[in-house]
Write a protein that holds these residues in place. Structure first.
Motif, short mmCIF file in Angstrom:
data_model
loop_
_atom_site.label_atom_id
_atom_site.label_comp_id
_atom_site.label_asym_id
_atom_site.label_seq_id
_atom_site.Cartn_x
_atom_site.Cartn_y
_atom_site.Cartn_z
N ALA A 4 0.83 -1.20 0.00
CA ALA A 4 0.00 0.00 0.00
C ALA A 4 0.87 1.26 0.00
CB ALA A 4 -0.91 0.00 1.23
N THR A 5 0.34 2.31 -0.63
CA THR A 5 1.00 3.61 -0.62
C THR A 5 0.90 4.20 0.79
OG1 THR A 5 0.47 3.98 -2.94
CG2 THR A 5 1.03 5.92 -1.63
N VAL A 6 2.00 4.77 1.28
CA VAL A 6 2.05 5.32 2.64
C VAL A 6 2.31 6.82 2.57
CG1 VAL A 6 3.26 5.26 4.86
CG2 VAL A 6 2.88 3.14 3.59
N LEU A 7 1.57 7.59 3.35
CA LEU A 7 1.78 9.04 3.44
C LEU A 7 2.18 9.37 4.87
CD1 LEU A 7 1.65 11.86 2.18
CD2 LEU A 7 -0.77 11.97 2.84
N LEU A 8 3.40 9.84 5.04
CA LEU A 8 3.93 10.20 6.36
C LEU A 8 3.69 11.69 6.61
CD1 LEU A 8 7.29 8.26 6.02
CD2 LEU A 8 5.30 7.56 7.37
N LEU A 9 3.02 12.00 7.70
CA LEU A 9 2.65 13.38 8.03
C LEU A 9 3.38 13.81 9.30
CD1 LEU A 9 -1.19 12.87 7.53
CD2 LEU A 9 0.38 13.89 5.88
N GLY A 10 3.97 14.98 9.29
CA GLY A 10 4.65 15.44 10.48
C GLY A 10 5.46 16.68 10.21
N GLU A 11 5.82 17.37 11.28
CA GLU A 11 6.60 18.59 11.16
C GLU A 11 8.01 18.29 10.65
OE1 GLU A 11 6.58 20.53 14.95
OE2 GLU A 11 4.39 20.53 15.09
N SER A 12 8.67 19.32 10.20
CA SER A 12 10.05 19.18 9.73
C SER A 12 10.94 18.74 10.89
CB SER A 12 10.54 20.52 9.18
OG SER A 12 11.87 20.43 8.74
N GLY A 13 11.81 17.75 10.60
CA GLY A 13 12.75 17.30 11.61
C GLY A 13 12.26 16.18 12.50
N THR A 14 11.07 15.63 12.24
CA THR A 14 10.52 14.59 13.11
C THR A 14 11.04 13.19 12.76
OG1 THR A 14 8.56 14.58 11.69
CG2 THR A 14 8.40 15.79 13.75
N GLY A 15 11.72 13.05 11.62
CA GLY A 15 12.28 11.75 11.26
C GLY A 15 11.44 10.98 10.26
N LYS A 16 10.77 11.68 9.36
CA LYS A 16 9.89 11.01 8.40
C LYS A 16 10.67 10.08 7.46
CE LYS A 16 7.98 14.92 7.04
NZ LYS A 16 8.50 15.87 8.04
N GLU A 17 11.89 10.46 7.08
CA GLU A 17 12.66 9.58 6.20
C GLU A 17 13.06 8.29 6.92
OE1 GLU A 17 16.60 9.38 3.29
OE2 GLU A 17 15.76 11.33 3.84
N LEU A 18 13.31 8.37 8.21
CA LEU A 18 13.63 7.18 8.99
C LEU A 18 12.46 6.20 8.97
CD1 LEU A 18 15.90 6.00 10.78
CD2 LEU A 18 14.76 7.03 12.75
N PHE A 19 11.24 6.72 9.10
CA PHE A 19 10.05 5.87 9.02
C PHE A 19 9.87 5.32 7.61
CE2 PHE A 19 9.08 7.61 13.12
CZ PHE A 19 8.23 6.69 13.72
N ALA A 20 10.18 6.13 6.61
CA ALA A 20 10.06 5.66 5.23
C ALA A 20 11.01 4.49 4.97
CB ALA A 20 10.36 6.80 4.26
N ARG A 21 12.23 4.61 5.47
CA ARG A 21 13.20 3.51 5.31
C ARG A 21 12.73 2.27 6.08
NH1 ARG A 21 17.94 4.78 2.89
NH2 ARG A 21 18.29 7.00 2.49
N ALA A 22 12.08 2.48 7.22
CA ALA A 22 11.57 1.35 7.99
C ALA A 22 10.48 0.62 7.21
CB ALA A 22 11.02 1.84 9.33
N VAL A 23 9.59 1.37 6.55
CA VAL A 23 8.55 0.74 5.72
C VAL A 23 9.19 -0.13 4.65
CG1 VAL A 23 6.73 1.20 4.02
CG2 VAL A 23 6.82 2.54 6.13
N HIS A 24 10.24 0.40 4.02
CA HIS A 24 10.92 -0.36 2.97
C HIS A 24 11.62 -1.60 3.53
CE1 HIS A 24 13.26 -1.21 -0.65
NE2 HIS A 24 14.35 -1.21 0.09
N HIS A 25 12.35 -1.44 4.62
CA HIS A 25 13.11 -2.56 5.20
C HIS A 25 12.21 -3.69 5.68
CE1 HIS A 25 17.41 -1.48 5.45
NE2 HIS A 25 16.97 -0.24 5.37
N LEU A 26 11.03 -3.35 6.17
CA LEU A 26 10.13 -4.37 6.70
C LEU A 26 9.23 -4.98 5.63
CD1 LEU A 26 9.07 -2.65 10.04
CD2 LEU A 26 10.42 -4.73 9.82
N SER A 27 9.39 -4.57 4.39
CA SER A 27 8.59 -5.11 3.30
C SER A 27 9.35 -6.20 2.56
CB SER A 27 8.22 -4.00 2.31
OG SER A 27 9.37 -3.59 1.57
N ALA A 28 8.64 -6.92 1.70
CA ALA A 28 9.29 -7.95 0.89
C ALA A 28 10.31 -7.33 -0.05
CB ALA A 28 8.24 -8.72 0.09
N ARG A 29 10.11 -6.04 -0.40
CA ARG A 29 11.04 -5.36 -1.30
C ARG A 29 12.38 -5.07 -0.62
NH1 ARG A 29 8.39 -3.00 -5.78
NH2 ARG A 29 6.12 -3.21 -5.70
#
Length: 390
Positions: free
Chosen positions: A96-121
């Motif tokens: 599924a497509t994921v949309l990360l919402l949050g203020e600047s500096g909250t670590g959204k890219e870290l969560f994006a990498r976590a989505v990727h790492h925990l997926s089959a991809r």
């Protein structure tokens, strides 16, 4: 019914190496040949159950699993953070497509990498994760950066170049600051999501791509869509599974855990030994509002490690100015010395900073509505917020 989370151990009396390899490729956790040693079987079952727990527990918060499996570790114990982590782990195994919402500096890219790492991809670390900052690429170049171009498509296009979507094929693409994407490009992005193809500039045929979309924004994207600044159909395509990343001020004592982590990291890098925080420094960290979130905290601790005389960081090393302890300057206190242009510039900056701060507070930090009330563009507002450290 079939449950994809149930680990499978294949057992056969007529197995071969080729069959074992094929079983593992087809998703089996392990492969056994008869006769089976019961102790060995129990060991395999324990490992399979651990693998399942890995997908269901808060693995992103566990340091030992982060080291063992290469996950990006997310530091914190607050309930707000745990909710975001639980949602991340729930959606990651899907496509599924994921949309990360949050203020600047909250670590959204870290969560994006976590989505990727925990997926089959991403579980085998052989599929690409491509990050694109939509706000950092000039409007005239964003289309060619995302979708690529053919040789001769425009002046200077001396060879064919694949775009970020093609480079991410088979893996995930992270579109950071998606709210800054020009309207003209939003339509092409929508088509790429819906049809799983991209059109290179100057190309004659669409190019198929197999990617997962992860987007992020610090903007009120729904409000921007209602105001006509962002395509509504694209917003609904992106917001299949939105995840709110909490600001640092709402994460309680996570600020202390993060600060201790950064002190150890930068102390070792800069001084050869881990730095520690004094009790007074911890009190100061808790009192500060952290408008720049985790990024601001990381920068503050790195600076403190450089300024500190020893390995114990004190409040003076942090160089933080808490709004509760300092009264806002008044117009009478502005320095009016020097040339007229210099004094005028100081007055203008004072008024701009105060006006923006009041508007942000009035609209609960909703930057889209703040920009509208001030009569400036969203991008101009972001620039001034950064300039005035609001």
């Amino acid at each position: 019914s079939h449950d994809p989370d149930v680990p499978v151990v294949v057992m056969t009396a007529y197995g071969s190496i080729d069959e074992a390899v094929q079983a593992m490729k087809d998703g089996a956790h392990d492969f056994l040949q008869k006769p089976v040693d019961s102790n060995h079987l129990l060991l395999l079952i324990e490992r399979a159950l651990e693998a399942r727990r890995l997908r269901t527990e808060n693995v992103l918060l566990r340091e030992e699993w982060a080291r063992r499996y290469g996950f990006p570790r997310i530091i914190g114990e607050s309930e707000a953070l745990k909710r975001a982590v639980a949602e991340t782990q729930r959606v990651a195994p899907t496509d599924a497509t994921v949309l990360l919402l949050g203020e600047s500096g909250t670590g959204k890219e870290l969560f994006a990498r976590a989505v990727h790492h925990l997926s089959a991809r991403g579980e085998k670390n052989d599929k690409p994760f491509v990050a694109v900052n939509c706000a950092a690429i000039p409007e005239t170049l964003i289309e060619s950066e995302l979708f690529g171009y053919e040789r001769g498509a425009f002046t200077g296009a001396n060879e064919r170049r694949a775009g970020k979507f093609e480079l991410a094929s088979g893996g995930s693409i992270f579109l950071d600051e998606i709210g800054e994407l020009p309207l003209a490009v939003q339509g092409k992005l929508l088509r790429a999501i819906e049809e799983k193809t991209v059109d290179r500039i100057g190309g004659r045929a669409p190019v198929p791509v197999d990617i997962r979309i992860i987007a992020a924004t610090n903007r009120d994207l729904e409000g921007a869509a209602e105001a006509g600044e962002f395509r509504r159909d694209l917003f609904f395509r992106l917001a299949v599974f939105p995840i709110e990343i909490p600001p640092l001020r709402e994460r309680g004592d996570d600020v202390v855990l993060l600060a201790q982590h950064f002190a150890q990291k930068f102390g070792k890098e800069l001084r050869g030994r881990a730095a520690v925080l004094s009790d007074a420094a911890i009190v100061t960290l808790r009192a500060y509002a952290w408008p720049g979130n985790v990024r601001e905290l990381e920068n503050a601790i790195e600076r403190a490690c450089i300024l500190a005389d020893g390995l114990t960081l004190e409040p003076s090393d942090l160089s933080l100015k808490t709004a509760t302890k300092e009264a806002a300057p008044t117009l009478d206190e502005i320095d009016l010395t020097g040339a007229l242009a210099e004094a005028t510039d100081r007055v203008v900056r004072f008024v701009e900073r105060r006006k923006i701060a009041e508007a942000l507070q009035a609209y609960d930090n909703n930057k889209t509505r703040t920009a509208e009330s001030l009569g400036v563009s969203y991008k101009t507002l972001l620039t001034k917020i950064k300039d005035y450290n609001l």
